[in-house]
Design an enzyme around this catalytic site. Sequence first.
Site, PDB file in Angstrom:
ATOM      1  CG  ASP A  92      -2.114   0.864   1.010  1.00  0.00           C
ATOM      2  OD1 ASP A  92      -2.174   1.653  -0.134  1.00  0.00           O
ATOM      3  OD2 ASP A  92      -3.189   0.787   1.737  1.00  0.00           O
ATOM      4  CG  ASP A 127      -5.673   5.852  -2.463  1.00  0.00           C
ATOM      5  OD1 ASP A 127      -4.656   5.493  -2.238  1.00  0.00           O
ATOM      6  OD2 ASP A 127      -6.770   5.445  -2.172  1.00  0.00           O
ATOM      7  CB  CYS A 275     -11.987 -22.005  20.508  1.00  0.00           C
ATOM      8  SG  CYS A 275     -11.159 -22.495  18.935  1.00  0.00           S
ATOM      9  CB  CYS A 277      -8.745 -23.867  16.933  1.00  0.00           C
ATOM     10  SG  CYS A 277      -7.849 -22.597  18.014  1.00  0.00           S
ATOM     11  CB  CYS A 280      -7.966 -23.340  21.745  1.00  0.00           C
ATOM     12  SG  CYS A 280      -8.358 -21.595  21.257  1.00  0.00           S
TER      13      CYS A 280
HETATM   14  N1  GUN Z   1      -6.220   1.468   3.466  1.00  0.00           N
HETATM   15  C1  GUN Z   1      -7.428   1.584   3.925  1.00  0.00           C
HETATM   16  N2  GUN Z   1      -8.159   2.403   3.151  1.00  0.00           N
HETATM   17  C2  GUN Z   1      -7.414   2.722   2.017  1.00  0.00           C
HETATM   18  C3  GUN Z   1      -7.502   3.658   0.909  1.00  0.00           C
HETATM   19  O1  GUN Z   1      -8.632   4.115   0.695  1.00  0.00           O
HETATM   20  N3  GUN Z   1      -6.572   3.925   0.114  1.00  0.00           N
HETATM   21  C4  GUN Z   1      -5.322   3.277   0.246  1.00  0.00           C
HETATM   22  N4  GUN Z   1      -4.546   3.405  -0.665  1.00  0.00           N
HETATM   23  N5  GUN Z   1      -5.241   2.566   1.319  1.00  0.00           N
HETATM   24  C5  GUN Z   1      -6.300   2.241   2.242  1.00  0.00           C
HETATM   25 ZN    ZN Z   2      -8.990 -21.589  19.286  1.00  0.00          ZN
END
Ligand code: GUN
Ligand code: ZN
Length: 648
Positions: A92, A127, A275, A277, A280
């Site tokens: 990101d 963005d 749980c 799992c 756990c």
């Molecule tokens: N992470 C959570 N929301 C967004 C978003 O609107 N744009 C980007 N690039 N990362 C995010």
């Molecule tokens: Zn568990």
Amino acid sequence: MTDFELVERDGLARLGRLATPHGPIETPALLPVVHPDPARQAASPRWMRETFGLGAVITSAYITWRSPPLQAIARERGIHGLLDFDGPIMTDSGAFQQHAYGSVEITPQESLDFQEAIGSDIATVLDVFTEPEAPREQAAEGLELTLERARAARAGRKGLLAVPVQGGAHPELRARSAEAASRIGDVLAVGGVVPLLEQYRFVELVQAVAAARPHLAPDRAVHLFGAGHPMTFALGALLGVDLFDSSAYIKFARRGALLLADGTVPLTGVRERICECALCRERPLTDLGELSAGDREVHLARHNLLTSAEEMARVRQAIRDGTLWELVERRATAHPALRAALRSLLATPELFLPTEPDRRRAFREVSAESLLRPSVIGFRRRVEEYRARRTTARLLPAVPLRPEYLSWIPREDREGRPLEWVARTPMGEVPVELLETYPVGPFLGVTEFESPRRAFPVAALRALLEADPSLGTDRGSRWQADWDRVQIRALLEWRYGPEIAGRLEISRLKVGRSRRTQRVRWIESEGRPLWVVGNDGQAHPTYGGAEWLLASAPGLVPRVTVHPDAAEFVAAGRSLFSKFVVRADPALRVEMTAPLVDPSDRLLAVGRLLLAPNEMGRMSRGVAVRITGHARSPPDLELEPEPLPLDG
Ligand code: GUN
Ligand code: ZN
């Protein structure tokens, strides 16, 4: 450009495969957010893959870039080296940090160059994160800036590019954003929704996705930023979301909360071993109090990952089984906000109807929302059209009508006037001859189990009918042949519409019925099966049936035209790939069995549609139609799609 392939679907929901330089991502997939600093991870990407089968992750390129030591390692050994992971890594851009802190030091170009330099499998455009509250003008400005940056990013990026879809709470901006992003990105990432998720504003969330959805190119993977609570996965998938990312597993762990598919549970209240799992069994939830705060957080985070991975697997299985609506309804009980979101979607069936399958294996009533599913709305509309073409019908006494009862129902009154019959069903009034059709046919509802209605005997129906002096019941059970004709006509009209059905020589056709249930199982002519009728109560043509159909109504039959390059393969029974579709009649629907012809209208095969007509050709990869019968198949193979159930 893009490398997303549809493998299976349930309406808008898709099971897909997104190819990346580090292997495919099987979707719908959860991409856990991992910190770029391995020392700060609750679980390493490798461990997540080995333990939970979570094969891909997302990390922040911005946080990596901002930290000189992390940036240095990432530049030297790549993001895969930094994370010590050889699976797909999405990065990101820092837009979320920009939103959270007001600004970031990185420029859009720097962000993209850096993601490129560190070998990100899916890079994200920097963005403009648009708040749900943003006024229209501001949202529109942010959107144009995002698109400008996306175009610049595309020019410099060969690998996969995620283009965020913004637009805030303005449906027309979401639509414009989705359409423009579709021309640029490989992954279309619906963003700006984190506040909606955090505040349980799920109605606004689904409306934001729904506004974008019809404008997202069908051959791109769709990402939803920030959806990480497992109770939202089924709903997201229902809207066609393929990729989910989230740090919810850590954030909730920090607050001492367990994430479950049916809600959130604070650890402090857990006194029972709820749980069992593997995690756990090693260390029960009831013992976590003994751990240090840090260790407890790690344990909880891992547990949250496990329940999330498990739920995503359930969602994928539900798509395979055609039961995603049922799963969504069950999950909606986790929180009234989810139920409100589901209801708001049910109010817009037009979103779902274009890709709504013609059939599913089952229809179980799960909640008060079940009978509002798009399949029911679509069915009722078609029933209305069907009934409008007929004279007013008589309402059958409210009895559960089984196929073997048909022969007892008179087709004429005492004066010899033809009778049309409708039955009252939980899906409204349905002409008797259509009672086996999906969704009313496979419908399994509450009322069936409420009383001894199921055991209603034929004799009781007869008694009811005989009590009506206007009816010509005196022919006893000899209405079978009349009903056969009515049902053949109904099945073919339901499938092909009145015009084509009117051209078929129905007098030359015969039905085959299950000996046990008396349900129609096939339609034949001179011993040759032309249509097979499955549990969906619909007529699916065999290869011979398609020949018959094309000969009877040339030029009219909805069909798929295959490119000459693929014609021989299709004629030999190989799947038709989307890129070889020249044309698909808009009357066709997903899951229908349709004739496949070459451009000169020569029949090649019949097959079941995986794609809607408006998707065919637009998907660059993957199968559009699976062949069920073809020119060169041995005669008994023609009996697919359902195996011919000769006695049951
Ligand atoms: N992470 C959570 N929301 C967004 C978003 O609107 N744009 C980007 N690039 N990362 C995010
Ligand atoms: Zn568990």
